[in-house]
Scaffold this motif. Structure first.
Motif, PDB file in Angstrom:
ATOM      1  N   THR A 130       0.819  -1.226   0.000  1.00  0.00           N
ATOM      2  CA  THR A 130       0.000   0.000   0.000  1.00  0.00           C
ATOM      3  C   THR A 130       0.852   1.275   0.000  1.00  0.00           C
ATOM      4  O   THR A 130       0.497   2.251  -0.635  1.00  0.00           O
ATOM      5  CB  THR A 130      -0.961   0.037   1.208  1.00  0.00           C
ATOM      6  N   GLY A 131       1.973   1.238   0.715  1.00  0.00           N
ATOM      7  CA  GLY A 131       2.790   2.453   0.817  1.00  0.00           C
ATOM      8  C   GLY A 131       3.621   2.749  -0.420  1.00  0.00           C
ATOM      9  O   GLY A 131       4.092   3.879  -0.587  1.00  0.00           O
ATOM     10  N   TRP A 132       3.813   1.779  -1.276  1.00  0.00           N
ATOM     11  CA  TRP A 132       4.682   1.968  -2.438  1.00  0.00           C
ATOM     12  C   TRP A 132       4.002   2.803  -3.517  1.00  0.00           C
ATOM     13  O   TRP A 132       4.668   3.420  -4.323  1.00  0.00           O
ATOM     14  CB  TRP A 132       5.078   0.618  -3.037  1.00  0.00           C
ATOM     15  N   ARG A 133       2.697   2.773  -3.574  1.00  0.00           N
ATOM     16  CA  ARG A 133       1.875   3.459  -4.550  1.00  0.00           C
ATOM     17  C   ARG A 133       2.113   2.930  -5.973  1.00  0.00           C
ATOM     18  O   ARG A 133       2.780   3.569  -6.786  1.00  0.00           O
ATOM     19  CB  ARG A 133       2.068   4.994  -4.511  1.00  0.00           C
ATOM     20  N   ILE A 134       1.582   1.774  -6.225  1.00  0.00           N
ATOM     21  CA  ILE A 134       1.662   1.245  -7.590  1.00  0.00           C
ATOM     22  C   ILE A 134       0.442   0.374  -7.933  1.00  0.00           C
ATOM     23  O   ILE A 134       0.007  -0.454  -7.140  1.00  0.00           O
ATOM     24  CB  ILE A 134       2.992   0.491  -7.846  1.00  0.00           C
ATOM     25  N   GLY A 135      -0.086   0.652  -9.108  1.00  0.00           N
ATOM     26  CA  GLY A 135      -1.200  -0.113  -9.651  1.00  0.00           C
ATOM     27  C   GLY A 135      -1.212   0.100 -11.153  1.00  0.00           C
ATOM     28  O   GLY A 135      -0.273   0.689 -11.711  1.00  0.00           O
ATOM     29  N   PHE A 136      -2.257  -0.373 -11.803  1.00  0.00           N
ATOM     30  CA  PHE A 136      -2.357  -0.126 -13.247  1.00  0.00           C
ATOM     31  C   PHE A 136      -3.803  -0.236 -13.693  1.00  0.00           C
ATOM     32  O   PHE A 136      -4.639  -0.821 -12.985  1.00  0.00           O
ATOM     33  CB  PHE A 136      -1.441  -1.075 -14.042  1.00  0.00           C
ATOM     34  N   ALA A 137      -4.089   0.385 -14.836  1.00  0.00           N
ATOM     35  CA  ALA A 137      -5.407   0.241 -15.449  1.00  0.00           C
ATOM     36  C   ALA A 137      -5.217  -0.476 -16.768  1.00  0.00           C
ATOM     37  O   ALA A 137      -4.212  -0.271 -17.472  1.00  0.00           O
ATOM     38  CB  ALA A 137      -6.059   1.601 -15.663  1.00  0.00           C
ATOM     39  N   VAL A 138      -6.178  -1.340 -17.110  1.00  0.00           N
ATOM     40  CA  VAL A 138      -6.122  -2.102 -18.358  1.00  0.00           C
ATOM     41  C   VAL A 138      -7.499  -2.098 -19.009  1.00  0.00           C
ATOM     42  O   VAL A 138      -8.506  -1.840 -18.349  1.00  0.00           O
ATOM     43  CB  VAL A 138      -5.689  -3.563 -18.099  1.00  0.00           C
ATOM     44  N   GLY A 139      -7.516  -2.387 -20.294  1.00  0.00           N
ATOM     45  CA  GLY A 139      -8.801  -2.521 -20.977  1.00  0.00           C
ATOM     46  C   GLY A 139      -8.883  -1.660 -22.215  1.00  0.00           C
ATOM     47  O   GLY A 139      -7.872  -1.457 -22.907  1.00  0.00           O
ATOM     48  N   ASN A 140     -10.064  -1.136 -22.465  1.00  0.00           N
ATOM     49  CA  ASN A 140     -10.350  -0.409 -23.702  1.00  0.00           C
ATOM     50  C   ASN A 140      -9.281   0.651 -24.033  1.00  0.00           C
ATOM     51  O   ASN A 140      -8.981   1.527 -23.214  1.00  0.00           O
ATOM     52  CB  ASN A 140     -11.713   0.262 -23.575  1.00  0.00           C
ATOM     53  N   ALA A 141      -8.727   0.576 -25.230  1.00  0.00           N
ATOM     54  CA  ALA A 141      -7.599   1.439 -25.603  1.00  0.00           C
ATOM     55  C   ALA A 141      -7.966   2.923 -25.566  1.00  0.00           C
ATOM     56  O   ALA A 141      -7.145   3.758 -25.166  1.00  0.00           O
ATOM     57  CB  ALA A 141      -7.088   1.050 -26.993  1.00  0.00           C
ATOM     58  N   GLU A 142      -9.192   3.272 -25.951  1.00  0.00           N
ATOM     59  CA  GLU A 142      -9.587   4.692 -25.889  1.00  0.00           C
ATOM     60  C   GLU A 142      -9.688   5.170 -24.448  1.00  0.00           C
ATOM     61  O   GLU A 142      -9.338   6.313 -24.132  1.00  0.00           O
ATOM     62  CB  GLU A 142     -10.945   4.895 -26.571  1.00  0.00           C
ATOM     63  N   GLY A 143     -10.179   4.296 -23.597  1.00  0.00           N
ATOM     64  CA  GLY A 143     -10.272   4.625 -22.166  1.00  0.00           C
ATOM     65  C   GLY A 143      -8.890   4.811 -21.563  1.00  0.00           C
ATOM     66  O   GLY A 143      -8.638   5.770 -20.822  1.00  0.00           O
ATOM     67  N   ILE A 144      -7.977   3.899 -21.888  1.00  0.00           N
ATOM     68  CA  ILE A 144      -6.617   3.960 -21.340  1.00  0.00           C
ATOM     69  C   ILE A 144      -5.889   5.191 -21.880  1.00  0.00           C
ATOM     70  O   ILE A 144      -5.189   5.890 -21.148  1.00  0.00           O
ATOM     71  CB  ILE A 144      -5.841   2.659 -21.694  1.00  0.00           C
ATOM     72  N   GLU A 145      -6.095   5.490 -23.154  1.00  0.00           N
ATOM     73  CA  GLU A 145      -5.418   6.641 -23.758  1.00  0.00           C
ATOM     74  C   GLU A 145      -5.883   7.942 -23.108  1.00  0.00           C
ATOM     75  O   GLU A 145      -5.074   8.821 -22.783  1.00  0.00           O
ATOM     76  CB  GLU A 145      -5.706   6.663 -25.262  1.00  0.00           C
ATOM     77  N   ALA A 146      -7.186   8.060 -22.892  1.00  0.00           N
ATOM     78  CA  ALA A 146      -7.724   9.294 -22.314  1.00  0.00           C
ATOM     79  C   ALA A 146      -7.279   9.465 -20.865  1.00  0.00           C
ATOM     80  O   ALA A 146      -6.948  10.578 -20.430  1.00  0.00           O
ATOM     81  CB  ALA A 146      -9.250   9.283 -22.412  1.00  0.00           C
ATOM     82  N   LEU A 147      -7.258   8.366 -20.118  1.00  0.00           N
ATOM     83  CA  LEU A 147      -6.759   8.450 -18.740  1.00  0.00           C
ATOM     84  C   LEU A 147      -5.288   8.859 -18.759  1.00  0.00           C
ATOM     85  O   LEU A 147      -4.861   9.710 -17.971  1.00  0.00           O
ATOM     86  CB  LEU A 147      -6.941   7.097 -18.035  1.00  0.00           C
ATOM     87  N   GLY A 148      -4.531   8.300 -19.685  1.00  0.00           N
ATOM     88  CA  GLY A 148      -3.117   8.662 -19.829  1.00  0.00           C
ATOM     89  C   GLY A 148      -2.947  10.139 -20.161  1.00  0.00           C
ATOM     90  O   GLY A 148      -2.033  10.798 -19.662  1.00  0.00           O
ATOM     91  N   ALA A 149      -3.856  10.684 -20.981  1.00  0.00           N
ATOM     92  CA  ALA A 149      -3.767  12.100 -21.354  1.00  0.00           C
ATOM     93  C   ALA A 149      -3.980  12.980 -20.126  1.00  0.00           C
ATOM     94  O   ALA A 149      -3.292  14.001 -19.937  1.00  0.00           O
ATOM     95  CB  ALA A 149      -4.797  12.417 -22.434  1.00  0.00           C
ATOM     96  N   VAL A 150      -4.930  12.610 -19.263  1.00  0.00           N
ATOM     97  CA  VAL A 150      -5.145  13.368 -18.017  1.00  0.00           C
ATOM     98  C   VAL A 150      -3.891  13.291 -17.164  1.00  0.00           C
ATOM     99  O   VAL A 150      -3.349  14.303 -16.702  1.00  0.00           O
ATOM    100  CB  VAL A 150      -6.359  12.806 -17.232  1.00  0.00           C
TER     101      VAL A 150
END
Ligand SMILES: *Cc1c(COP(=O)(O)O)cnc(C)c1O
Length: 389
Positions: free
Chosen positions: A246-266
Motif C-alpha cells: 500500500t505504501g509503495w503506490r503502484i497499480g495499473f489500469a487495463v482494458g479499452n484502448a480509448e479509455g486507457i489513452e484518455a486516462l493517460g492524457a489526463v
C-alpha cells in the motif's frame, strides 16, 4: 477578505470517513485504553523480501532516477499484460491497453476528468470506496447512487436505474470482490453490466483491487474475462493488497484502448508517472515467485475463521466472506451503525468502521478489517464476549 476561500468542490466533500473515528480513538487512547484497530483496510503484513530487494537494487541505479514515462515503463506494462494473460487468460496490448498508476486510487480519481463533463452522471455503488463519488465530484459530475443491498447479494439492481438517469450516465463504477461488503460477482452479473453499458453508452470502470485475496479455492473473475467487456470497460488493478504494497503506490489500469489513452492524457498533464524503482519492484511482484500470495491468503483465511467463530458465539449475524479481508456484519437489534461503533470503542477499545460511513445504504452494518494478528483478534473476541448487546 477571506483569501483562502475554498472552491465549491472542496466544500461539497463528504466528511472524511475516518476523521470522527480518529478523533474518538485518540480520546479513548488518552485514557490509557489498549486499542485494537480493526478499522482501516491497510495490510499489517510486510512487503515480501524479494520485492523489497528488487526495489532496493533499482533505487541504487541512477538509470532509474530520472522522470519516468508517464504511461509506465515498457517492462512494467509487459509484466502487467502477461500477468493478466496467466491469471485471467485476458489478452492485452501493452502499448495501448495498459497504463501504470500511482496506486489504483489515483487512476480511479482521475478517470472522470477524462469522460465526465459538468452535469454528467456517474453511476456509483453505495456503500462504497469513497473515491468513485469524489472523483466524479471533482470532475463536476453528479453521482447517482446504486444501493448495494443484502437482498440482492450486494450487487446493484440495474433495472432500478431510471432510463433518464441511465441515458445521462457516462460512467459506471463497480468493485468485486467488494469493499466494504466483501460480496463477489459472477459472470452473469458482469454480462448484465455489459448489456446495460452497450444499451446506454456507459463506460464501465471495474475496481479489481481484491481479486487475489480470495478464500477456499474461490478465484474471482476479471471483468475483462467476459465477452464484450473490453468494448465498454476498463479495469483498475492494484499491487497494494496482493503484495502488501500500500505504501509503495503502484497499480495499473487495463482494458479499452480509448479509455486507457484518455486516462493517460489526463495523467500526463497532472503527474509524471510512477518512480521507476517502484515499477521495478512491481515487475518483481508480478513476475516473481507467487507463493507469497498463497501465504497471505492462508493468513487471512485463519484470521477470518477465528473471527467468524468468535462473532457467532457473541450472536452476531455474519456470513463468511469468499474474498477480501473484510467482514460486513449486521449490527445487533436496537443499534445504529454509529451507536454500535461508539459502544465498541468506549467499552472494549475496539475500532470498527460504521457501515453508514460508506453511504446511507450501509446503515445497519459495520465493517471489520482482518488486519491484526491472531493474538490481537483473539483478544478482541475475548473483549466482545465480555459485553452484552
Ligand atoms: C485498497 C483499495 C484499493 C487500492 O488502492 P491503491 O490506491 O491501489 O492502494 C482500490 N479500491 C478499493 C475498493 C480498495 O479497498
Amino acid at each position: 477578505m477571506e483569501i483562502f476561500r475554498k472552491a465549491d468542490r472542496l466544500k461539497q466533500l463528504p466528511p472524511y470517513l475516518f476523521k470522527e473515528i480518529d478523533r474518538k480513538k485518540a480520546e479513548v487512547r488518552a485514557r490509557g485504553v489498549d486499542i485494537i484497530d480493526l478499522g482501516v483496510g491497510d495490510p499489517d503484513l510486510p512487503t515480501p523480501p524479494h520485492i523489497i530487494e528488487a526495489g532496493q537494487r533499482a533505487m541504487a541505479d541512477p538509470a532509474h532516477h530520472r522522470y519516468p514515462s508517464y504511461s509506465g515503463m515498457n517492462g512494467f506494462k509487459v509484466a502487467a499484460a502477461r500477468w493478466y494473460k496467466r491469471r485471467f487468460n485476458v489478452e492485452l496490448d501493452e502499448t495501448t491497453e495498459v497504463v501504470s498508476l500511482i496506486g489504483s486510487k489515483e487512476g480511479i480519481a482521475h478517470f472522470p476528468l477524462a469522460f465526465v463533463n459538468p452535469g454528467d452522471v456517474a453511476l456509483v455503488p453505495t456503500p462504497a470506496y469513497p473515491v468513485y463519488h469524489i472523483g466524479t465530484l471533482f470532475a463536476g459530475g453528479e453521482s447517482y447512487s446504486m444501493p448495494l443491498l443484502g437482498e440482492n447479494r450486494f450487487l446493484p439492481d440495474l433495472n432500478a436505474i431510471p432510463e433518464s438517469v441511465a441515458d445521462r450516465a457516462r460512467v459506471m463504477f463497480i468493485n468485486y470482490p467488494n469493499n466494504p461488503t466483501a460480496a463477489v460477482a459472477d459472470r452473469t452479473f458482469f454480462e448484465e453490466v455489459i448489456g446495460f453499458a452497450r444499451q446506454h453508452g456507459v463506460i464501465v470502470c471495474h475496481d479489481a483491487a481484491y481479486t487475489e485475496m480470495a478464500f477456499d479455492g474461490y478465484r474471482p473473475l476479471s471483468f475483462l474475462e467476459v465477452d464484450g467487456a473490453k468494448e465498454v470497460g476498463v479495469e483498475f488493478h492494484s499491487l497494494s493488497k496482493t503484495y502488501n504494497m500500500t505504501g509503495w503506490r503502484i497499480g495499473f489500469a487495463v482494458g479499452n484502448a480509448e479509455g486507457i489513452e484518455a486516462l493517460g492524457a489526463v495523467k500526463s498533464n497532472i503527474d509524471s508517472g510512477v518512480f521507476e524503482a517502484v515499477q521495478m519492484a512491481g515487475i518483481e511482484a508480478l513476475t516473481g515467485d507467487q507463493s507469497c500470495v498463497r501465504e497471505m491468503v492462508q493468513i487471512y483465511t485463519r484470521r477470518r475463521d477465528l473471527l467468524m467463530e468468535g462473532l457467532r458465539d457473541c450472536g452476531f449475524e455474519v456470513n463468511p466472506p469468499k474474498a477480501t479481508f473484510y467482514l460486513w456484519i449486521k449490527v445487533p437489534e436496537g443499534y445504529t451503525s454509529a451507536g454500535l461503533t461508539a459502544r465498541l470503542l468506549e467499552d472494549a477499545g475496539l475500532v470498527v468502521t460504521p457501515g453508514n460511513g460508506f453511504g446511507e445504504p450501509g446503515e445497519g452494518y459495520f465493517r471489520i478489517a482482518l488486519t491484526q494478528t491472531r493474538e490481537r483478534l483473539t483478544e478482541a473476541i475475548t473483549r466482545l464476549k465480555g459485553m452484552t448487546f
